[in-house]
Design a protein around this motif. Sequence first.
Motif, short mmCIF file in Angstrom:
data_model
loop_
_atom_site.label_atom_id
_atom_site.label_comp_id
_atom_site.label_asym_id
_atom_site.label_seq_id
_atom_site.Cartn_x
_atom_site.Cartn_y
_atom_site.Cartn_z
N THR A 168 0.85 -1.21 0.00
CA THR A 168 0.00 0.00 0.00
C THR A 168 0.87 1.24 0.00
N MET A 169 1.90 1.25 0.82
CA MET A 169 2.81 2.42 0.88
C MET A 169 3.38 2.71 -0.51
N PHE A 170 3.91 1.64 -1.14
CA PHE A 170 4.56 1.85 -2.45
C PHE A 170 3.55 2.25 -3.52
N GLU A 175 3.66 6.81 -7.42
CA GLU A 175 3.17 7.37 -8.68
C GLU A 175 2.43 8.70 -8.44
N THR A 176 1.62 8.76 -7.37
CA THR A 176 0.86 9.98 -7.06
C THR A 176 1.79 11.17 -6.85
N THR A 177 2.82 10.96 -6.05
CA THR A 177 3.73 12.07 -5.72
C THR A 177 4.55 12.46 -6.94
N THR A 230 -1.36 23.02 -8.48
CA THR A 230 -1.10 21.83 -9.31
C THR A 230 -2.08 20.72 -8.94
N LEU A 231 -2.28 20.52 -7.63
CA LEU A 231 -3.20 19.46 -7.19
C LEU A 231 -4.65 19.80 -7.55
N ARG A 232 -4.96 21.10 -7.64
CA ARG A 232 -6.32 21.49 -8.07
C ARG A 232 -6.52 21.10 -9.54
N PHE A 300 -6.79 14.93 -1.74
CA PHE A 300 -6.47 13.78 -0.87
C PHE A 300 -7.75 13.12 -0.34
N GLY A 301 -8.90 13.48 -0.90
CA GLY A 301 -10.15 12.91 -0.43
C GLY A 301 -10.65 13.68 0.80
N MET A 302 -11.67 13.13 1.43
CA MET A 302 -12.27 13.79 2.61
C MET A 302 -12.76 12.73 3.57
N ARG A 305 -11.86 8.14 5.24
CA ARG A 305 -10.96 7.40 4.37
C ARG A 305 -10.04 8.33 3.59
N LYS A 306 -9.88 9.55 4.07
CA LYS A 306 -8.96 10.50 3.44
C LYS A 306 -7.55 9.90 3.41
N CYS A 307 -6.77 10.34 2.44
CA CYS A 307 -5.41 9.81 2.29
C CYS A 307 -4.60 9.98 3.58
N PRO A 308 -4.08 8.87 4.14
CA PRO A 308 -3.27 9.01 5.36
C PRO A 308 -1.86 9.51 5.05
N GLY A 309 -1.51 9.55 3.74
CA GLY A 309 -0.15 9.96 3.38
C GLY A 309 -0.04 11.44 3.03
N GLU A 310 -1.09 12.23 3.30
CA GLU A 310 -1.11 13.63 2.86
C GLU A 310 0.11 14.43 3.36
N ALA A 311 0.35 14.34 4.67
CA ALA A 311 1.45 15.15 5.24
C ALA A 311 2.78 14.73 4.62
N LEU A 312 2.95 13.41 4.49
CA LEU A 312 4.20 12.89 3.90
C LEU A 312 4.34 13.35 2.46
N ALA A 313 3.22 13.27 1.69
CA ALA A 313 3.26 13.66 0.28
C ALA A 313 3.61 15.14 0.15
N LEU A 314 3.01 15.99 0.99
CA LEU A 314 3.27 17.42 0.89
C LEU A 314 4.72 17.73 1.26
N MET A 316 7.27 15.60 0.85
CA MET A 316 8.10 15.13 -0.28
C MET A 316 8.04 16.13 -1.43
N LEU A 317 6.81 16.57 -1.75
CA LEU A 317 6.64 17.50 -2.88
C LEU A 317 7.37 18.81 -2.60
N GLY A 318 7.26 19.31 -1.37
CA GLY A 318 7.92 20.57 -1.01
C GLY A 318 9.43 20.44 -1.18
C1 HEM Z 1 0.28 13.79 -4.09
C2 HEM Z 1 0.24 12.64 -3.45
C3 HEM Z 1 -1.00 11.90 -3.06
C4 HEM Z 1 -2.32 12.13 -3.38
C5 HEM Z 1 -2.88 13.25 -4.25
C6 HEM Z 1 -3.11 11.10 -2.74
C7 HEM Z 1 -4.49 11.00 -2.84
C8 HEM Z 1 -5.25 9.98 -2.29
C9 HEM Z 1 -6.67 9.83 -2.45
C10 HEM Z 1 -7.57 10.77 -3.26
C11 HEM Z 1 -7.05 8.73 -1.77
C12 HEM Z 1 -8.48 8.16 -1.68
C13 HEM Z 1 -9.30 8.92 -0.68
C14 HEM Z 1 -10.74 8.60 -0.77
O1 HEM Z 1 -11.13 7.70 -1.52
O2 HEM Z 1 -11.51 9.26 -0.10
C15 HEM Z 1 -5.86 8.16 -1.17
C16 HEM Z 1 -5.84 7.02 -0.40
C17 HEM Z 1 -4.71 6.52 0.19
N1 HEM Z 1 -3.43 7.05 0.16
FE1 HEM Z 1 -2.87 8.72 -0.84
N2 HEM Z 1 -2.27 10.28 -2.03
C18 HEM Z 1 -0.99 10.74 -2.18
C19 HEM Z 1 0.16 10.21 -1.60
C20 HEM Z 1 0.18 9.18 -0.68
C21 HEM Z 1 1.34 8.73 0.05
C22 HEM Z 1 2.74 9.35 -0.04
C23 HEM Z 1 0.95 7.66 0.81
C24 HEM Z 1 1.74 6.79 1.78
C25 HEM Z 1 2.99 6.48 1.63
C26 HEM Z 1 -0.47 7.45 0.56
C27 HEM Z 1 -1.23 6.45 1.13
C28 HEM Z 1 -2.59 6.26 0.90
C29 HEM Z 1 -3.36 5.14 1.45
C30 HEM Z 1 -2.82 4.02 2.34
C31 HEM Z 1 -4.70 5.31 1.01
C32 HEM Z 1 -5.91 4.40 1.30
C33 HEM Z 1 -6.63 4.92 2.54
C34 HEM Z 1 -7.90 4.15 2.87
O3 HEM Z 1 -8.44 3.48 2.02
O4 HEM Z 1 -8.34 4.24 4.02
N3 HEM Z 1 -0.90 8.40 -0.34
N4 HEM Z 1 -4.77 8.95 -1.50
#
Ligand code: HEM
Length: 371
Positions: A168-170, A175-177, A230-232, A300-302, A305-314, A316-318
Amino acid sequence: MTADIASEVRAMARRLARAAAADPGGAALVELKRSLFEVSLSALMETVAQTKTSRAEGAEDTDMSPEAQEFKESLDEIVPLLGGANMWDFLPVLRWFDVFGVRNKILAAVSRRDAFLRRLIDAQRRTLGDGGGEGDGEKKSMIAVLLDLQKTEPEIYTDMVIMALCMTMFSAGTETTATTAEWAMSLLLNHPNALAKAQAEMDATVGTTRLLRADDLPRLGYLHCIISETLRLYPPVPAMIPHESSADCTVAGYHVPSGTTLLVNAYAIHRDPSAWEHPLEFRPERFEDGKTEGLFMMPFGMGRRKCPGEALALRMLGLVLGTLVQCFHWDRVGDDEVDMGEGGGLTLPKAVPLQAMCRPRAAMTHVLRGL
Ligand code: HEM
């Protein structure tokens, strides 16, 4: 974690500076997608498994460890198969016959990837058994922490669970970042004024005697606006992950029965002309001074189930974008604007991978030489 990201970003800057120095004109033609993907994957690989010690000596072309390279190859195999539309999406009966062999290809690629993750976990287990990996909390890899937990709660932290967490981490984080950073650089190349403004902010805030650090990021407001804009425009998960309604409900007058699969179109919401002024234009300034408060931004969603990697991604991007802006002059290849066409796939890739000319900034050459 921050130390791992910073060290991978330094390696990327070193590699770009070397490539430019090797060119008689002092500027290198670089395919940024590759560098950006490598830096994201390497930073996550170090966090997950600390593979740095196995990095190949003299691998000038890349700073990725052999493990990170092997994982990249497995992703290269799987991602196009998952993102593409298949005939069976339209004619489900074809699924039974696997007419184009897609199912078999996916299964074979996934089993190679799982074998790789198993080896990664076994290698960490051996290291721990040899008394290694016992450093302070900051230094321990994610797998080492999970293997520690496995000793006390083996029924929860099984190898399968650890593999799934690594995966999941990878898959969610690389790819997102990397894609976001590639879109950001493409936008900056087409908007040289914004690039110059970001460089001026960097010079005034960080200076030119040292490399950008993570603790500088909160003071780089304009860089943050560039990332938000960019994210917008190019949210890398444009339709989110499918959700399912847990009860009957009514949304905007539509009845949604329980158990309905729901996709949220963040891409359309971010470009809604009734909410955003000039929605298709790149205007980082719109995010200055909280001017966008109350508008729907959800890269990053809302909710739960919002993305738990948001802080890390921001972070890394910064660090990645900030370092590229601080250390190098960037030019387009030729006179044409960078092609902003969108490709197909899960993560809104660019249709044409970004190539750019990269030249170290004169004021930063001494810092780059010391990397
Ligand atoms: C620019 C970078 C990133 C963006 C835009 C992004 C965006 C998202 C979005 C939109 C979701 C789905 C949220 C939803 O369906 O409500 C998600 C889920 C997730 N993201 Fe990210 N993400 C990013 C980077 C990362 C990073 C760096 C990690 C961790 C290393 C990560 C881990 C996860 C995980 C584990 C989920 C699934 C959460 C769940 O299902 O409860 N993401 N991300």
